[in-house]
Scaffold this motif. Structure first.
Motif, short mmCIF file in Angstrom:
data_model
loop_
_atom_site.label_atom_id
_atom_site.label_comp_id
_atom_site.label_asym_id
_atom_site.label_seq_id
_atom_site.Cartn_x
_atom_site.Cartn_y
_atom_site.Cartn_z
N LYS A 6 0.68 -1.30 -0.01
CA LYS A 6 -0.11 -0.01 -0.06
C LYS A 6 0.78 0.96 0.06
O LYS A 6 0.65 2.33 -0.52
CB LYS A 6 -0.98 0.02 1.07
CG LYS A 6 -2.04 -0.76 1.35
CD LYS A 6 -2.84 -0.78 2.44
CE LYS A 6 -4.05 -1.85 2.56
NZ LYS A 6 -4.99 -1.75 3.45
N ILE A 7 2.01 1.30 0.84
CA ILE A 7 2.77 2.25 0.94
C ILE A 7 3.64 2.62 -0.55
O ILE A 7 3.52 3.59 -0.81
CB ILE A 7 3.58 2.00 2.09
CG1 ILE A 7 3.21 2.27 3.60
CG2 ILE A 7 4.93 3.17 2.03
CD1 ILE A 7 3.83 1.88 4.78
N GLU A 8 4.01 1.52 -0.88
CA GLU A 8 4.81 1.62 -2.31
C GLU A 8 3.86 2.24 -3.26
O GLU A 8 4.26 2.91 -4.11
CB GLU A 8 5.20 0.11 -2.48
CG GLU A 8 6.23 0.10 -3.66
CD GLU A 8 6.91 -1.17 -4.00
OE1 GLU A 8 6.85 -1.60 -5.37
OE2 GLU A 8 7.01 -1.86 -3.22
N ASN A 9 2.72 1.68 -3.39
CA ASN A 9 1.88 2.09 -4.54
C ASN A 9 1.47 3.46 -4.12
O ASN A 9 1.43 4.44 -5.37
CB ASN A 9 0.69 1.24 -4.53
CG ASN A 9 0.87 -0.09 -5.04
OD1 ASN A 9 1.77 -0.46 -5.76
ND2 ASN A 9 0.07 -1.18 -4.63
N LYS A 10 1.10 3.80 -3.13
CA LYS A 10 0.82 5.51 -2.86
C LYS A 10 2.09 6.16 -2.90
O LYS A 10 1.79 7.35 -3.76
CB LYS A 10 0.42 5.42 -1.23
CG LYS A 10 -0.43 6.77 -1.17
CD LYS A 10 -1.70 6.72 -1.84
CE LYS A 10 -2.69 8.07 -1.51
NZ LYS A 10 -3.57 8.06 -2.52
N SER A 11 2.96 5.80 -2.75
CA SER A 11 4.59 6.62 -2.99
C SER A 11 4.37 6.86 -4.48
O SER A 11 4.83 7.83 -5.23
CB SER A 11 5.61 5.81 -2.55
OG SER A 11 6.90 6.60 -2.90
N GLU A 12 4.40 5.68 -5.42
CA GLU A 12 4.41 5.80 -6.89
C GLU A 12 3.39 6.69 -7.13
O GLU A 12 3.77 7.48 -8.11
CB GLU A 12 4.41 4.23 -7.20
CG GLU A 12 4.56 4.42 -8.62
CD GLU A 12 4.52 2.93 -9.47
OE1 GLU A 12 4.69 2.82 -10.71
OE2 GLU A 12 4.48 1.95 -8.70
N GLU A 13 2.24 6.59 -6.68
CA GLU A 13 1.24 7.53 -7.46
C GLU A 13 1.48 8.96 -7.03
O GLU A 13 1.43 9.83 -7.74
CB GLU A 13 0.00 6.92 -6.64
CG GLU A 13 -1.02 8.03 -7.14
CD GLU A 13 -2.60 7.61 -6.48
OE1 GLU A 13 -3.54 8.29 -6.47
OE2 GLU A 13 -2.63 6.46 -5.80
N LEU A 14 2.03 9.29 -5.86
CA LEU A 14 2.36 10.83 -5.35
C LEU A 14 3.41 11.18 -6.38
O LEU A 14 3.46 12.26 -6.67
CB LEU A 14 2.57 10.74 -3.96
CG LEU A 14 1.51 10.53 -3.08
CD1 LEU A 14 1.86 10.59 -1.62
CD2 LEU A 14 0.33 11.57 -3.23
N THR A 15 4.37 10.32 -6.47
CA THR A 15 5.62 10.74 -7.52
C THR A 15 5.22 10.99 -8.78
O THR A 15 5.51 12.02 -9.39
CB THR A 15 6.55 9.44 -7.19
OG1 THR A 15 7.10 9.21 -6.12
CG2 THR A 15 8.10 9.80 -8.16
N GLY A 16 4.22 10.14 -9.32
CA GLY A 16 3.64 10.48 -10.56
C GLY A 16 3.09 11.90 -10.66
O GLY A 16 3.22 12.70 -11.78
N LYS A 17 2.24 12.29 -9.73
CA LYS A 17 1.52 13.45 -9.50
C LYS A 17 2.54 14.65 -9.45
O LYS A 17 2.42 15.62 -10.14
CB LYS A 17 0.75 13.69 -8.52
CG LYS A 17 -0.76 12.64 -8.29
CD LYS A 17 -1.66 12.77 -7.22
CE LYS A 17 -2.82 12.11 -7.57
NZ LYS A 17 -3.49 12.23 -6.20
N VAL A 18 3.75 14.41 -8.64
CA VAL A 18 4.74 15.43 -8.61
C VAL A 18 5.42 15.67 -10.05
O VAL A 18 5.33 16.93 -10.64
CB VAL A 18 5.92 15.16 -7.73
CG1 VAL A 18 7.00 15.94 -7.75
CG2 VAL A 18 5.00 15.21 -6.23
N LYS A 19 5.75 14.53 -10.75
CA LYS A 19 6.44 14.62 -12.07
C LYS A 19 5.32 15.32 -13.19
O LYS A 19 5.74 16.16 -13.75
CB LYS A 19 6.54 13.29 -12.61
CG LYS A 19 8.00 12.41 -11.87
CD LYS A 19 8.13 11.16 -12.55
CE LYS A 19 9.24 10.66 -11.90
NZ LYS A 19 9.36 9.38 -12.51
N GLU A 20 3.97 15.01 -13.16
CA GLU A 20 3.18 15.40 -13.87
C GLU A 20 2.95 16.97 -13.62
O GLU A 20 2.90 17.72 -14.48
CB GLU A 20 1.59 14.77 -13.77
CG GLU A 20 0.60 15.42 -14.68
CD GLU A 20 -0.83 14.83 -14.53
OE1 GLU A 20 -1.63 15.32 -15.26
OE2 GLU A 20 -0.68 14.01 -13.63
#
Length: 57
Positions: A6-20
């Motif tokens: 859960k933490i890893e997936n949420k982290s990846e999602e947040l990283t994606g939002k920052v990159k976007e």
């Protein structure tokens, strides 16, 4: 779903939002697309984990 997943997936999602966001701010279409792809990948992984959880119950 394991807490680590859960933490890893949420982290990846947040990283994606920052990159976007950075991609939009700097007019970098490549970075923006990469961010969207990261978010999609994360959501797909989360859905897969949810399906696994449903069958465990």
């Amino acid at each position: 779903m394991a807490t680590d997943d859960k933490i890893e997936n949420k982290s990846e999602e947040l990283t994606g939002k920052v990159k976007e966001g950075v991609g939009k701010a700097t007019d970098n279409e490549s970075l923006e697309a990469e961010g969207k792809a990261d978010q999609s990948s994360s959501k797909l992984k989360q859905a897969g984990e949810n399906i696994k959880d449903a069958f465990k119950s």
